[in-house]
Design a protein around this motif. Sequence first.
Motif, PDB file in Angstrom:
ATOM      1  N   ILE A   1       1.070   7.103   4.166  1.00 17.63           N
ATOM      2  CA  ILE A   1       2.059   6.635   5.144  1.00 17.63           C
ATOM      3  C   ILE A   1       3.025   5.639   4.501  1.00 17.63           C
ATOM      4  O   ILE A   1       4.237   5.695   4.727  1.00 17.63           O
ATOM      5  CB  ILE A   1       1.328   6.006   6.355  1.00 17.63           C
TER       6      ILE A   1
ATOM      7  N   GLY B   1       0.817  -1.219   0.000  1.00 16.35           N
ATOM      8  CA  GLY B   1       0.000   0.000   0.000  1.00 16.35           C
ATOM      9  C   GLY B   1       0.844   1.258   0.000  1.00 16.35           C
ATOM     10  O   GLY B   1       0.488   2.257   0.632  1.00 16.35           O
TER      11      GLY B   1
ATOM     12  N   GLN C   1       0.940   5.810  -1.938  1.00 14.97           N
ATOM     13  CA  GLN C   1       0.725   7.166  -1.386  1.00 14.97           C
ATOM     14  C   GLN C   1       0.755   7.073   0.142  1.00 14.97           C
ATOM     15  O   GLN C   1       0.939   5.998   0.713  1.00 14.97           O
ATOM     16  CB  GLN C   1      -0.633   7.725  -1.834  1.00 14.97           C
TER      17      GLN C   1
ATOM     18  N   THR D   1      -3.552  12.221   6.039  1.00 16.04           N
ATOM     19  CA  THR D   1      -3.364  11.474   4.782  1.00 16.04           C
ATOM     20  C   THR D   1      -4.705  11.475   4.049  1.00 16.04           C
ATOM     21  O   THR D   1      -5.708  11.973   4.572  1.00 16.04           O
ATOM     22  CB  THR D   1      -2.963  10.003   5.036  1.00 16.04           C
TER      23      THR D   1
ATOM     24  N   CYS E   1      -0.267  -0.706  12.757  1.00 19.46           N
ATOM     25  CA  CYS E   1      -1.346  -0.825  13.732  1.00 19.46           C
ATOM     26  C   CYS E   1      -2.092   0.494  13.815  1.00 19.46           C
ATOM     27  O   CYS E   1      -2.089   1.268  12.852  1.00 19.46           O
ATOM     28  CB  CYS E   1      -0.770  -1.289  15.067  1.00 19.46           C
TER      29      CYS E   1
ATOM     30  N   ASN F   1       1.467  -2.421   5.388  1.00 23.88           N
ATOM     31  CA  ASN F   1       0.906  -1.074   5.573  1.00 23.88           C
ATOM     32  C   ASN F   1      -0.471  -0.896   4.948  1.00 23.88           C
ATOM     33  O   ASN F   1      -1.251  -0.075   5.419  1.00 23.88           O
ATOM     34  CB  ASN F   1       1.884  -0.056   4.982  1.00 23.88           C
TER      35      ASN F   1
ATOM     36  N   ASP G   1      -3.458  -6.874  -5.195  1.00 27.04           N
ATOM     37  CA  ASP G   1      -4.369  -6.619  -4.084  1.00 27.04           C
ATOM     38  C   ASP G   1      -3.949  -7.519  -2.927  1.00 27.04           C
ATOM     39  O   ASP G   1      -4.012  -8.753  -3.046  1.00 27.04           O
ATOM     40  CB  ASP G   1      -5.807  -6.925  -4.542  1.00 27.04           C
ATOM     41  N   VAL G   2      -3.537  -6.914  -1.816  1.00 24.01           N
ATOM     42  CA  VAL G   2      -3.009  -7.696  -0.691  1.00 24.01           C
ATOM     43  C   VAL G   2      -4.056  -8.600  -0.054  1.00 24.01           C
ATOM     44  O   VAL G   2      -3.718  -9.506   0.709  1.00 24.01           O
ATOM     45  CB  VAL G   2      -2.412  -6.782   0.417  1.00 24.01           C
TER      46      VAL G   2
ATOM     47  N   GLY H   1      -0.941   7.770  15.556  1.00 23.97           N
ATOM     48  CA  GLY H   1      -2.122   8.500  16.011  1.00 23.97           C
ATOM     49  C   GLY H   1      -2.840   9.044  14.790  1.00 23.97           C
ATOM     50  O   GLY H   1      -2.738   8.490  13.697  1.00 23.97           O
TER      51      GLY H   1
ATOM     52  N   LYS I   1      -7.868  -4.058  13.400  1.00 23.05           N
ATOM     53  CA  LYS I   1      -6.595  -3.586  13.972  1.00 23.05           C
ATOM     54  C   LYS I   1      -6.318  -4.256  15.323  1.00 23.05           C
ATOM     55  O   LYS I   1      -5.164  -4.513  15.665  1.00 23.05           O
ATOM     56  CB  LYS I   1      -6.609  -2.058  14.116  1.00 23.05           C
TER      57      LYS I   1
ATOM     58  N   MET J   1      -3.128  11.007  11.705  1.00 25.26           N
ATOM     59  CA  MET J   1      -2.164  11.570  10.751  1.00 25.26           C
ATOM     60  C   MET J   1      -2.909  12.181   9.576  1.00 25.26           C
ATOM     61  O   MET J   1      -3.945  11.649   9.160  1.00 25.26           O
ATOM     62  CB  MET J   1      -1.272  10.445  10.179  1.00 25.26           C
TER      63      MET J   1
ATOM     64  N   TYR K   1     -13.072  -1.743  11.483  1.00 24.58           N
ATOM     65  CA  TYR K   1     -11.660  -1.319  11.505  1.00 24.58           C
ATOM     66  C   TYR K   1     -11.022  -1.646  12.867  1.00 24.58           C
ATOM     67  O   TYR K   1      -9.899  -2.151  12.936  1.00 24.58           O
ATOM     68  CB  TYR K   1     -11.600   0.181  11.219  1.00 24.58           C
TER      69      TYR K   1
ATOM     70  N   ASP L   1       0.972  -1.498  -4.624  1.00 25.74           N
ATOM     71  CA  ASP L   1      -0.342  -0.892  -4.469  1.00 25.74           C
ATOM     72  C   ASP L   1      -1.301  -1.679  -5.357  1.00 25.74           C
ATOM     73  O   ASP L   1      -0.877  -2.343  -6.294  1.00 25.74           O
ATOM     74  CB  ASP L   1      -0.337   0.591  -4.877  1.00 25.74           C
ATOM     75  N   ARG L   2      -2.591  -1.585  -5.053  1.00 22.42           N
ATOM     76  CA  ARG L   2      -3.534  -2.257  -5.959  1.00 22.42           C
ATOM     77  C   ARG L   2      -3.915  -1.337  -7.112  1.00 22.42           C
ATOM     78  O   ARG L   2      -4.532  -1.783  -8.066  1.00 22.42           O
ATOM     79  CB  ARG L   2      -4.778  -2.727  -5.203  1.00 22.42           C
TER      80      ARG L   2
ATOM     81  N   ARG M   1      -1.095   4.639  -9.648  1.00 17.87           N
ATOM     82  CA  ARG M   1      -0.544   5.259  -8.435  1.00 17.87           C
ATOM     83  C   ARG M   1       0.810   4.631  -8.095  1.00 17.87           C
ATOM     84  O   ARG M   1       1.766   5.312  -7.713  1.00 17.87           O
ATOM     85  CB  ARG M   1      -1.548   5.038  -7.298  1.00 17.87           C
TER      86      ARG M   1
ATOM     87  N   MET N   1      -6.574   9.001   3.745  1.00 17.36           N
ATOM     88  CA  MET N   1      -7.519   8.221   4.553  1.00 17.36           C
ATOM     89  C   MET N   1      -8.290   9.092   5.533  1.00 17.36           C
ATOM     90  O   MET N   1      -9.458   8.858   5.804  1.00 17.36           O
ATOM     91  CB  MET N   1      -6.764   7.113   5.314  1.00 17.36           C
TER      92      MET N   1
HETATM   93  N1  LIG Z   1      -3.876   8.058   8.450  1.00 16.35           N
HETATM   94  C1  LIG Z   1      -3.966   7.779   9.724  1.00 16.35           C
HETATM   95  O1  LIG Z   1      -4.250   8.647  10.554  1.00 16.35           O
HETATM   96  C2  LIG Z   1      -3.703   6.373  10.205  1.00 16.35           C
HETATM   97  C3  LIG Z   1      -3.738   6.141  11.591  1.00 16.35           C
HETATM   98  C4  LIG Z   1      -3.482   4.860  12.060  1.00 16.35           C
HETATM   99  C5  LIG Z   1      -3.197   3.837  11.194  1.00 16.35           C
HETATM  100  N2  LIG Z   1      -3.162   4.081   9.845  1.00 16.35           N
HETATM  101  C6  LIG Z   1      -2.853   2.936   8.993  1.00 16.35           C
HETATM  102  O2  LIG Z   1      -1.753   3.261   8.151  1.00 16.35           O
HETATM  103  C7  LIG Z   1      -1.871   2.556   6.924  1.00 16.35           C
HETATM  104  C8  LIG Z   1      -1.754   3.534   5.750  1.00 16.35           C
HETATM  105  O3  LIG Z   1      -2.784   4.503   5.866  1.00 16.35           O
HETATM  106  P1  LIG Z   1      -2.827   5.851   4.988  1.00 16.35           P
HETATM  107  O4  LIG Z   1      -3.439   6.873   5.858  1.00 16.35           O
HETATM  108  O5  LIG Z   1      -1.499   6.093   4.384  1.00 16.35           O
HETATM  109  O6  LIG Z   1      -3.901   5.423   3.888  1.00 16.35           O
HETATM  110  P2  LIG Z   1      -4.080   5.944   2.384  1.00 16.35           P
HETATM  111  O7  LIG Z   1      -5.507   5.660   2.048  1.00 16.35           O
HETATM  112  O8  LIG Z   1      -3.563   7.330   2.215  1.00 16.35           O
HETATM  113  O9  LIG Z   1      -3.130   4.984   1.533  1.00 16.35           O
HETATM  114  C9  LIG Z   1      -3.343   3.587   1.506  1.00 16.35           C
HETATM  115  C10 LIG Z   1      -2.756   3.008   0.232  1.00 16.35           C
HETATM  116  O10 LIG Z   1      -2.986   1.585   0.283  1.00 16.35           O
HETATM  117  C11 LIG Z   1      -3.501   1.163  -0.968  1.00 16.35           C
HETATM  118  N3  LIG Z   1      -4.354  -0.021  -0.755  1.00 16.35           N
HETATM  119  C12 LIG Z   1      -5.565  -0.041  -0.173  1.00 16.35           C
HETATM  120  N4  LIG Z   1      -6.062  -1.280  -0.209  1.00 16.35           N
HETATM  121  C13 LIG Z   1      -5.138  -2.058  -0.826  1.00 16.35           C
HETATM  122  C14 LIG Z   1      -5.081  -3.426  -1.180  1.00 16.35           C
HETATM  123  N5  LIG Z   1      -6.106  -4.236  -0.906  1.00 16.35           N
HETATM  124  N6  LIG Z   1      -3.977  -3.900  -1.802  1.00 16.35           N
HETATM  125  C15 LIG Z   1      -2.939  -3.071  -2.090  1.00 16.35           C
HETATM  126  N7  LIG Z   1      -2.952  -1.744  -1.811  1.00 16.35           N
HETATM  127  C16 LIG Z   1      -4.039  -1.250  -1.182  1.00 16.35           C
HETATM  128  C17 LIG Z   1      -4.304   2.351  -1.509  1.00 16.35           C
HETATM  129  O11 LIG Z   1      -4.473   2.264  -2.924  1.00 16.35           O
HETATM  130  C18 LIG Z   1      -3.430   3.524  -1.047  1.00 16.35           C
HETATM  131  O12 LIG Z   1      -2.452   3.878  -2.017  1.00 16.35           O
HETATM  132  C19 LIG Z   1      -3.192   1.806   6.993  1.00 16.35           C
HETATM  133  O13 LIG Z   1      -2.982   0.472   7.417  1.00 16.35           O
HETATM  134  C20 LIG Z   1      -3.977   2.568   8.035  1.00 16.35           C
HETATM  135  O14 LIG Z   1      -4.961   1.771   8.655  1.00 16.35           O
HETATM  136  C21 LIG Z   1      -3.416   5.312   9.340  1.00 16.35           C
END
Ligand SMILES: NC(=O)c1ccc[n+]([C@@H]2O[C@H](COP(=O)([O-])OP(=O)(O)OC[C@H]3O[C@@H](n4cnc5c(N)ncnc54)[C@H](O)[C@@H]3O)[C@@H](O)[C@H]2O)c1
Length: 263
Positions: A30, A25, A28, A202, A153, A102, A75-76, A198, A171, A200, A167, A49-50, A54, A204
């Motif tokens: 994190i 993932g 983009q 993004t 996590c 991730n 796709d993971v 915490g 988690k 962040m 979710y 990424d799926r 991107r 999401m």
């Molecule tokens: N953003 C936050 O505040 C936050 C907080 C805690 C945990 N997280 C965790 O951090 C991780 C990354 O989050 P983010 O905010 O960067 O999300 P994001 O949505 O910005 O990016 C996620 C990326 O994963 C890819 N993805 C989604 N499903 C997929 C799949 N099935 N196979 C392959 N790729 C896939 C998406 O295309 C995207 O590019 C996640 O596990 C999320 O749960 C995020």
Amino acid sequence: MSTAPLSSFSPALFSLAGRRALITGSGQGIGLTLARGLAAAGASLVLNDRDPARLAAAVAQMRAEGFTAEGRAFDVAQSTEVEAALAPLENEVGAIDILVNNAGIHRRAPLESMPLELWQEVLDVNLTSAFLVTRTVVPGMIRRGAGKIINLCSLNCEVSRPTIANYAAAKGGLKMLTRAMAVEWARHNIQTNGLGPGYMRTAMTGTLTVDPEFDRFIRARTPAGRWGEPRELVGTAVFLASPAADFVNGQILYVDGGLLAAL
Ligand SMILES: NC(=O)c1ccc[n+]([C@@H]2O[C@H](COP(=O)([O-])OP(=O)(O)OC[C@H]3O[C@@H](n4cnc5c(N)ncnc54)[C@H](O)[C@@H]3O)[C@@H](O)[C@H]2O)c1
């Protein structure tokens, strides 16, 4: 008299030179930020990424920044796609020393009316994916007697909010999967830990950061008084991937501005 040095610290403790990291993932957010950080610490990258467009853009970006990067689109959450992409990976690019699970998604709905598909999708992408990807990558780590696994996590490993039961369940499960991996593979010198961000900024959380009420809530609830930025996770990820963490196993490290410490 002992001639042992007083300190055995060396910056090499945190070096990832010669290591290769697979980050799921990482098109983009994190994942991409962590990939850049691991690469800056010396690792070569395999991005995933799926979304193929991107992914291609992220690989091009990493290469433009001077890093070594490959991409694998799959796709993971789909076991056949995971197998097809990852079973031949080590022959194609070389050993995977660091795996960052991730990829994750959010699909919010009130629990009493949550469709089964929404429950299942979030469990599949946030929890089952880590099982599927890791069981394909870990045999190489076991053979070499070394490896680092980092599972993304969340505060929702510990606490929940309305509309995110899927979710939080995923988690929470990932926290225990992290510990299960740690105890099962420690004897192979593989360390598995969780990195728990915490709130962040993004894609999401995009709709939440522009919601004035939620933004106020986060600033009030977080002792640091602000949202986190993905780059603030890099130091912890590099630490967990590095020789400095060779005896750190089964831990969830929260990087949350103090949120989980506060009532
Ligand atoms: N953003 C936050 O505040 C936050 C907080 C805690 C945990 N997280 C965790 O951090 C991780 C990354 O989050 P983010 O905010 O960067 O999300 P994001 O949505 O910005 O990016 C996620 C990326 O994963 C890819 N993805 C989604 N499903 C997929 C799949 N099935 N196979 C392959 N790729 C896939 C998406 O295309 C995207 O590019 C996640 O596990 C999320 O749960 C995020």
